[in-house]
Design an enzyme around this catalytic site. Sequence first.
Site, mmCIF file in Angstrom:
data_model
loop_
_atom_site.group_PDB
_atom_site.id
_atom_site.type_symbol
_atom_site.label_atom_id
_atom_site.label_comp_id
_atom_site.label_asym_id
_atom_site.label_seq_id
_atom_site.Cartn_x
_atom_site.Cartn_y
_atom_site.Cartn_z
ATOM 1 N N ARG A 170 0.985 -1.167 0.175
ATOM 2 C CA ARG A 170 0.071 0.019 0.033
ATOM 3 C C ARG A 170 0.880 1.244 0.107
ATOM 4 N NH1 ARG A 170 -0.828 2.547 4.992
ATOM 5 N NH2 ARG A 170 0.557 1.499 6.655
ATOM 6 N N ARG A 174 -2.602 10.803 1.802
ATOM 7 C CA ARG A 174 -3.330 11.581 2.655
ATOM 8 C C ARG A 174 -3.994 12.895 1.927
ATOM 9 N NH1 ARG A 174 0.763 12.280 7.248
ATOM 10 N NH2 ARG A 174 1.169 9.959 7.616
ATOM 11 N N ARG A 247 19.918 -6.142 1.745
ATOM 12 C CA ARG A 247 20.437 -4.910 1.164
ATOM 13 C C ARG A 247 21.032 -4.544 1.983
ATOM 14 N NH1 ARG A 247 21.296 -3.768 -3.893
ATOM 15 N NH2 ARG A 247 20.470 -1.728 -3.974
ATOM 16 N N GLU A 298 23.331 8.440 1.885
ATOM 17 C CA GLU A 298 23.197 7.116 1.845
ATOM 18 C C GLU A 298 23.148 6.560 0.628
ATOM 19 O OE1 GLU A 298 19.473 5.264 4.143
ATOM 20 O OE2 GLU A 298 20.427 6.712 5.451
ATOM 21 N N TYR A 346 12.236 -6.882 9.089
ATOM 22 C CA TYR A 346 12.493 -5.570 9.125
ATOM 23 C C TYR A 346 11.658 -5.221 10.442
ATOM 24 C CZ TYR A 346 13.443 -0.468 8.669
ATOM 25 O OH TYR A 346 13.427 0.662 8.802
ATOM 26 N N ASP A 348 10.939 -1.864 13.272
ATOM 27 C CA ASP A 348 11.154 -0.527 13.624
ATOM 28 C C ASP A 348 11.394 -0.375 15.067
ATOM 29 O OD1 ASP A 348 10.529 1.243 11.289
ATOM 30 O OD2 ASP A 348 8.257 1.177 11.888
#
Length: 366
Positions: A170, A174, A247, A298, A346, A348
Amino acid sequence: MYDYLIVGAGLFGAVFAYESTKRGKKCLVIDKRSHIGGNVYTENVEGINVHKYGAHIFHTNDKKIWDYVNQFAEFNRFTNAPIANYKGEIYNLPFNMNTFNKLWGVITPQEAKQKIEEQKRVAGITVPKNLEEQAISLVGIDLYEKLIKGYTEKQWGRPATELPKFIIKRLPVRFTYDNNYFNDKYQGIPIGGYTAIIEKMLEKCEIRLNTDFFQNRGELEKVAKKIVFTGMIDEFYNYKFGVLEYRSLIFENEILDVDNYQGNAVVNYTDRETPYTRIIEHKHFEFGTQEKTVITKEYPKEWKKGDDPYYPINNERNNELYRKYKELADREENVIFGGRLATYKYYDMHQVIAAALKTVEEEFEK
């Protein structure tokens, strides 16, 4: 003799160590790097707390987790509002009314929705076959071309038409004039950097840095009743089923003789030609007024053994491989696996803390 040998002084290992020592257990924490903190490590350069392994912005909707980290540091009110730079054109992220106004001159949510629907209709994609088609079927051609395509191709190192569509399940769109990226109730940056948090968590532990578990495995496996392993799960099992893919990233730091380089903490470069994906200007995380500034470019890169692993490539092949390793891990009686690399997922920061606290609960309920 220790109760726990904790392999990795990152967030998962530090939370586990803190909670265990609180319960009277003796922990030895080792890390192959020369510092604690794993990827949340911050280093003071020119009076600026530099996020050495990419931007780390704490955000959560979970009050329990927010209260938990706030016992170790005071957090400021930093709100992540990144900017996208596409060939010198500046756009707000996440996609919101500011973005749509700059892109198409629309003013109302109805106009923006109409524009997106129109572009989706023109594209005529009914069953997306790859990432490119998936993104266009979600947000239309303009947003895809300017703000998704180049960035994503750099991030993954291959054309969007060759990337699986599941990478973009997704896209947050907004229809308000709101640049708050995370939209979480609690967010901020610890004043003084993340390293101070990890230091407090590990206060009562013995720490050995520059210590590679695999080079000293025979000896280290004997020093504790249990091991908490936060490294790569395939490496733990000597890659017996094959290598899990990631990665990686290269960080290029510069100290500049200006007080403000880009006016924002995070600027994404979304065209394909710019080799880096983003520039971080660290002082903005803590609203710094120092005379100099530190920036980090980066660069994504293919991962190979020996590189730092950052993003797991959760495609079918790798997930199947991980399942095989997990079956072995589930049979271990004296090894606990936790964190991003050991669970090939992954996370947070708030998710790592939640997972570590859950692991501690399960461990001490036995």
